[in-house]
Structure formats: C-alpha cells, structure tokens
Design an enzyme around this catalytic site. Sequence first.
Site, PDB file in Angstrom:
ATOM      1  N   ASP A  11       1.000  -1.032  -0.083  1.00 32.83           N
ATOM      2  CA  ASP A  11      -0.017   0.099  -0.023  1.00 32.83           C
ATOM      3  C   ASP A  11       0.863   1.215   0.191  1.00 32.83           C
ATOM      4  O   ASP A  11       1.902   1.169   0.400  1.00 32.83           O
ATOM      5  CB  ASP A  11      -0.961   0.072   1.170  1.00 32.83           C
ATOM      6  CG  ASP A  11      -1.809   1.183   1.282  1.00 32.83           C
ATOM      7  OD1 ASP A  11      -2.611   1.154   0.215  1.00 32.83           O
ATOM      8  OD2 ASP A  11      -1.863   2.011   2.098  1.00 32.83           O
ATOM      9  N   SER A  12       0.303   2.480  -0.353  1.00 31.94           N
ATOM     10  CA  SER A  12       0.988   3.524  -0.383  1.00 31.94           C
ATOM     11  C   SER A  12       1.358   4.195   1.144  1.00 31.94           C
ATOM     12  O   SER A  12       2.196   4.886   1.060  1.00 31.94           O
ATOM     13  CB  SER A  12       0.458   4.703  -1.170  1.00 31.94           C
ATOM     14  OG  SER A  12      -1.001   5.109  -0.502  1.00 31.94           O
ATOM     15  N   GLY A  44      -2.822   9.420  -3.981  1.00 35.28           N
ATOM     16  CA  GLY A  44      -3.891   9.880  -4.837  1.00 35.28           C
ATOM     17  C   GLY A  44      -3.836  11.072  -5.777  1.00 35.28           C
ATOM     18  O   GLY A  44      -4.575  10.987  -6.853  1.00 35.28           O
ATOM     19  N   CYS A  74      -4.257  -1.404  -2.163  1.00 28.43           N
ATOM     20  CA  CYS A  74      -4.499   0.180  -2.563  1.00 28.43           C
ATOM     21  C   CYS A  74      -4.994   0.440  -3.691  1.00 28.43           C
ATOM     22  O   CYS A  74      -4.792  -0.146  -4.717  1.00 28.43           O
ATOM     23  CB  CYS A  74      -2.940   0.744  -2.778  1.00 28.43           C
ATOM     24  SG  CYS A  74      -2.955   2.480  -3.048  1.00 28.43           S
ATOM     25  N   CYS A 193     -11.377   3.108  -0.673  1.00 30.56           N
ATOM     26  CA  CYS A 193      -9.923   3.240  -0.214  1.00 30.56           C
ATOM     27  C   CYS A 193     -10.000   2.719   0.949  1.00 30.56           C
ATOM     28  O   CYS A 193     -10.635   2.635   1.861  1.00 30.56           O
ATOM     29  CB  CYS A 193      -9.721   4.693   0.061  1.00 30.56           C
ATOM     30  SG  CYS A 193      -8.292   5.597   0.907  1.00 30.56           S
ATOM     31  N   THR A 194      -8.691   1.854   1.218  1.00 31.52           N
ATOM     32  CA  THR A 194      -8.606   1.200   2.407  1.00 31.52           C
ATOM     33  C   THR A 194      -8.149   1.928   3.669  1.00 31.52           C
ATOM     34  O   THR A 194      -8.288   1.290   4.823  1.00 31.52           O
ATOM     35  CB  THR A 194      -7.065   0.100   2.107  1.00 31.52           C
ATOM     36  OG1 THR A 194      -6.235   0.879   1.540  1.00 31.52           O
ATOM     37  CG2 THR A 194      -7.537  -0.840   0.871  1.00 31.52           C
TER      38      THR A 194
END
Length: 272
Positions: A11-12, A44, A74, A193-194
Amino acid sequence: MQNSSPIGIFDSGYGGLTVFRSIADQLPDYNYIYLGDNARSPYGDHSFETIYKYTLECVEWLFEQGCRLVILACNTASAKALRSIQQKDLPVKYPDRRVLGVIRPTAEVIGDFTLSKQVGVMGTRGTINSESYLIEINKFSPDIKVHQQSCPMWVPLIENNEHLQPGADFFINEYCNSLMEQCADIDCVLLACTHYPLLLPRLKTVFPDYINILTQGEIVANSLVDYLRRHPEMEEKLGKQGKKLFYTSGDTATFDSHASIFFGEELVSKQM
C-alpha cells in the site's frame, strides 16, 4: 521441502493494513510481508506515470524479498498501475510471479449488495478520476449505475488520527451529502480506499440505515482464498509458518505509532 515464499501486501501507506488484517484473519498460517511506501504517500493526487513507477518499484522490492504473489492493497495503485504491471512487466521479467488488486474482487460481488442498482463509490481523486470502478462494475453488472465521489481530505484526517474528532465532521458530511445529492436511490456505498474503514462509526451515523456500506478487507480476503484454491501451483509455493514482517519506506517509529490503528495490534516495522 516446504517452501517459504511470503505473500506480499503493498500500500502507499497505512490503509492496506485493514486489508492485511482481514487476509491474516482468514489465512493465519501463511507468511506475509507488508510494505508501506509512506515516504511517498499519499498516491491519490500523483499522475498515472508516477503511480505506476512507484508501484512497480515497490512490487519489484517485494519480489526481491522472495514474494511470488503480491496484493496491491491500495485502490489508487490498483486503478493506475495494476494493468500495466500485469500486461507489460510480468510477462517479460517475472513470468512466474503474480500481482493482484482490490478493484476487480469488489466489482465482482457488489451487485449482491444493491436492490436499487444505484451504487456510490467514495475514493481518492486518483481512484475516482481513473474511472476504474465504473469500468469494472460495468463488466460484471451492466445494469448498475455508479455514482462517484472523491474525498481528498479523508486520508489526511485519518493518517493524522483526527478522523473521529469533531473537526472532521464537516468533511465527512460534505462528501457524503454530495454523493447522495447525485442520486437519492443509492442503497450501497463502497469505500474505495483502504483507509476509509476507520470512518465507519461516523459514516453509519451520516448515511441512512438502509444503505449498505461496503469495506474491502473481507471481500479481498475471500477473493484471495478462492484464488489460492484455483491455483494450487501458486499455493504450494507459499510458506506457512505464520510469519508477518512489516516494512516502510518512511520513518519506522512514525509507521509503528500509526499502523496499530489500522492493523488492530501493536507491530514493529523495518526500513525497506
């Protein structure tokens, strides 16, 4: 000899830990490596090319750690980088590796949660502007109308642990109201969005009771269980010692202090 290849989860930043939590709950015996690209987060508002570059670099790092299977936990990376990685990079450089995302599993099942066939999708600007959910949901449920709402302030609020404070109410109400103004018949809202599952307590007070609010953790975990059942050639290569390793491209102390909010338990990370 038992293989020890871990499942990579990328993930970011922190949000993918909510997906990781669900996956680990359903598949507790497997080995995992989580990587958060916190030094370059959030993704984003970056361009397609930048997100693809960052995501590929992190996927290749996970491959170097022995991961044969990587989950892009993500939405922004899944929307803007997954297809290119699957079509351009894996066949040429990594034919024995696989990278999966979070958008397709969600699109496959979202039709089960709406009667009105009017669905809201809330996400980052990158995810919303990519229109990936419109495209994927239309493939599986062409009768569903998708209404999108970008929520650019939600991730900063969550990552600063301000999301349940009174000051966050303005942005929560603004985005939810803007979505419902698009269509009064929406009966299912996907949190694309997580990070957003941490807003559930507030969202349940804002949206009417009849609206299904979907988070992706359990959906992606179920999809991974099914994937491994259908691909025994991959499943048999995965290690099952129940090991979990956490890495960040940012500051480990900062990561550790925030990550427990998303993962639900204290953890100790390492620098990638």
